[in-house]
Design a protein around this motif. Structure first.
Motif, PDB file in Angstrom:
ATOM      1  N   UNK A 133     -12.122   2.684  -4.929  1.00 35.41           N
ATOM      2  CA  UNK A 133     -10.928   2.100  -4.336  1.00 35.41           C
ATOM      3  C   UNK A 133      -9.970   1.731  -5.468  1.00 35.41           C
ATOM      4  N   UNK A 134      -8.706   1.784  -5.202  1.00 38.28           N
ATOM      5  CA  UNK A 134      -7.719   1.335  -6.180  1.00 38.28           C
ATOM      6  C   UNK A 134      -7.720  -0.192  -6.204  1.00 38.28           C
ATOM      7  N   UNK A 135      -7.176  -0.811  -7.251  1.00 40.74           N
ATOM      8  CA  UNK A 135      -7.077  -2.277  -7.258  1.00 40.74           C
ATOM      9  C   UNK A 135      -6.328  -2.826  -6.039  1.00 40.74           C
ATOM     10  N   UNK A 136      -5.279  -2.126  -5.588  1.00 42.34           N
ATOM     11  CA  UNK A 136      -4.552  -2.595  -4.411  1.00 42.34           C
ATOM     12  C   UNK A 136      -5.446  -2.553  -3.178  1.00 42.34           C
ATOM     13  N   UNK A 137      -6.191  -1.459  -3.005  1.00 41.41           N
ATOM     14  CA  UNK A 137      -7.097  -1.344  -1.865  1.00 41.41           C
ATOM     15  C   UNK A 137      -8.191  -2.408  -1.935  1.00 41.41           C
ATOM     16  N   UNK A 138      -8.697  -2.620  -3.142  1.00 41.93           N
ATOM     17  CA  UNK A 138      -9.723  -3.642  -3.355  1.00 41.93           C
ATOM     18  C   UNK A 138      -9.191  -5.016  -2.948  1.00 41.93           C
ATOM     19  N   UNK A 139      -7.990  -5.343  -3.388  1.00 47.21           N
ATOM     20  CA  UNK A 139      -7.399  -6.644  -3.059  1.00 47.21           C
ATOM     21  C   UNK A 139      -7.231  -6.802  -1.550  1.00 47.21           C
ATOM     22  N   UNK A 140      -6.687  -5.790  -0.891  1.00 51.87           N
ATOM     23  CA  UNK A 140      -6.452  -5.882   0.546  1.00 51.87           C
ATOM     24  C   UNK A 140      -7.754  -5.974   1.330  1.00 51.87           C
ATOM     25  N   UNK A 141      -8.817  -5.355   0.825  1.00 48.89           N
ATOM     26  CA  UNK A 141     -10.120  -5.444   1.502  1.00 48.89           C
ATOM     27  C   UNK A 141     -10.637  -6.878   1.490  1.00 48.89           C
ATOM     28  N   UNK A 142     -10.197  -7.679   0.511  1.00 48.04           N
ATOM     29  CA  UNK A 142     -10.561  -9.094   0.427  1.00 48.04           C
ATOM     30  C   UNK A 142      -9.461  -9.989   0.985  1.00 48.04           C
ATOM     31  N   UNK A 143      -8.447  -9.405   1.620  1.00 48.22           N
ATOM     32  CA  UNK A 143      -7.279 -10.125   2.137  1.00 48.22           C
ATOM     33  C   UNK A 143      -6.572 -10.912   1.031  1.00 48.22           C
ATOM     34  N   UNK A 144      -6.488 -10.303  -0.122  1.00 49.71           N
ATOM     35  CA  UNK A 144      -5.804 -10.885  -1.270  1.00 49.71           C
ATOM     36  C   UNK A 144      -4.490 -10.144  -1.496  1.00 49.71           C
ATOM     37  N   UNK A 145      -3.442 -10.867  -1.816  1.00 49.87           N
ATOM     38  CA  UNK A 145      -2.164 -10.242  -2.130  1.00 49.87           C
ATOM     39  C   UNK A 145      -2.322  -9.433  -3.422  1.00 49.87           C
ATOM     40  N   UNK A 146      -2.063  -8.114  -3.400  1.00 50.39           N
ATOM     41  CA  UNK A 146      -2.194  -7.301  -4.612  1.00 50.39           C
ATOM     42  C   UNK A 146      -1.344  -7.797  -5.777  1.00 50.39           C
ATOM     43  N   UNK A 147      -0.351  -8.609  -5.457  1.00 54.89           N
ATOM     44  CA  UNK A 147       0.484  -9.195  -6.512  1.00 54.89           C
ATOM     45  C   UNK A 147      -0.363  -9.947  -7.539  1.00 54.89           C
ATOM     46  N   UNK A 148      -1.522 -10.417  -7.119  1.00 50.32           N
ATOM     47  CA  UNK A 148      -2.351 -11.217  -8.014  1.00 50.32           C
ATOM     48  C   UNK A 148      -2.878 -10.404  -9.193  1.00 50.32           C
TER      49      UNK A 148
END
Length: 424
Positions: free
Chosen positions: A348-363
């Motif tokens: 998964x890309x970092x953005x996909x990883x973040x969204x899978x955890x309901x985290x804003x990819x901005x982080x």
């Protein structure tokens, strides 16, 4: 209060079976003494010839101080917070979101972590870490206590590497406390408790940590310091996240604070039905795709040897995925990978990883792929942390009244002066 040595009040003696001497006994039944101790459950008694000094125990003073500070902050609407083992600050940001849902704002006074690269990400991208937040870059056991300041809420996520099954296997240990790099973190936490003196502590770890010696010691310490401990195990049923990330949480609440036992940790709706809804369009000839021959061959060997490792190959139709850990970029056997029709695979890309955890990819913006996955992989399911924070706001903060009248702790000591050691 002084007792006249020539007056009618004497120290009585209680007979000791089988002995000639008597045990001196002083019965204290005095309104002034009761007002002095107030709600204190513990006192310190010092006896010397002719005098007994009774003090409200220091732990009771700390309890009164943290509860008064917490009550004041709740009435103002802004609480202070500090995070130990902050990483990139996922739990810190989740706390801000959850308390905002409950009608409170949070000011992060300090954060601590031993890894500078994660702190750099938090400083650069995390809105919960501001220019007024003190950054402490050190292993917990090495932090000088003066670096901390007292806060209303403290959260900590001690390393899970010694607690998880995979961590034990990788490090060839049977007990979490055998992990050479992480075991001392619990010491660093406990020696800082008196200095931080938060009214509420929040902790998150893998489910296996709940019954570990480390957490048994931590929970017993909090109980000895006059906290009530509440525990919960949360997963995607509560958070609504795509990643199946079960976690053990506990909340330590100072005993004098009101607590609404009818409150529940809120659940959140699923924002994405399938993995495909968060997948980025990665071209077929992109270098992210690989046949991963080594992993395929390893899977065959593991199966032949009876090992329980199973690969997670998922497509866009997957309704959930397994845990993505800190070492995700090392392409291990068990974390999830996306597979396409021709059997080519990718992480998964970092953005996909973040969204899978309901985290804003901005982080994890402007951050290397490896550090992004490490920071996210050792972080939290954001809605679990947000739910815990909202629960605290609704179950505790909403019940706080105006600051109570404090017991007369400023007197510090209550003296009994007496004459004869034993009654004649």
């Amino acid at each position: 209060m002084e007792l006249d040595g020539t007056g009618p009040l004497k120290v009585v003696g209680k007979a000791v079976r089988g002995c000639q001497h008597k045990k001196p006994v002083i019965d204290v039944c005095n309104k002034d003494f009761a007002e002095f101790t107030g709600d204190a459950e513990q006192v310190q008694i010092h006896a010397e010839y002719g005098r007994v000094t009774i003090k409200v125990h220091t732990s009771e003073k700390r309890k009164a101080e943290r509860e008064a500070s917490f009550e004041k902050a709740c009435n103002v609407g802004t609480l202070t917070e500090g995070t130990l083992c902050v990483g990139i600050g996922m739990s810190t940001l989740a706390l801000h979101h959850g308390f905002k849902n409950a009608g409170y704002s949070i000011k992060t006074k300090w954060v601590a972590d031993r890894a500078r690269k994660y702190l750099d990400v938090a400083i650069r991208n995390n809105p919960a870490v501001t220019k007024d937040t003190k950054i402490i870059n050190s292993a917990l056991e090495m932090v000088e206590l003066d670096e901390y300041s007292s806060v209303n809420i403290c959260q900590f996520s001690l390393s899970c590497r010694g607690h998880s099954k995979s961590g034990k296997a990788k490090n060839k240990i049977t007990l979490a406390e055998q992990h050479s790099k992480d075991a001392a973190g619990a010491y660093g936490l406990m020696k800082a408790l008196d200095r931080i003196n938060a009214a509420v502590y929040v902790s998150e770890n893998v489910p296996e940590a709940q019954d570990s010696a480390t957490y048994a010691l931590i929970k017993a310490t909090f109980q000895a310091l006059s906290y009530n401990v509440y525990e919960a195990n949360l997963d995607s049923e509560q958070s609504g996240s795509l990643e199946q990330r079960p976690r053990y949480w506990f909340i330590a609440v100072s005993k004098g604070l009101s607590f609404n036992t009818q409150s529940t940790i809120p659940s959140f709706p699923r924002p994405y039905a399938t993995l495909g809804e968060i997948m980025e369009p990665i071209a077929h000839d992109d270098g992210m795709w690989s046949d991963n021959t080594y992993l395929k061959e390893k899977a065959i060997r593991d199966a032949a040897n009876g090992k329980g490792f199973k690969r997670q190959l998922v497509t866009g139709s997957a309704k959930s995925i397994g845990v993505i850990n800190r070492l995700y970029t090392k392409r291990q056997s068990t974390p999830p990978m996306i597979v396409r029709e021709d059997a080519m695979e990718r992480l998964l890309t970092p953005k996909e990883h973040a969204l899978a955890k309901q985290c804003d990819p901005m982080l994890v913006a402007d951050t290397t792929v490896t550090t992004s996955h490490e920071g996210l992989g050792q972080g939290i399911d954001m809605k679990q942390g947000e739910g815990i924070a909202q629960f605290i706001g609704e179950a505790i903060c909403n019940l706080v009244k105006r600051p109570r009248k404090q017991a007369q702790s400023q007197l510090n000591m209550f003296d009994l002066l007496f004459g004869d050691c034993l009654a004649a």
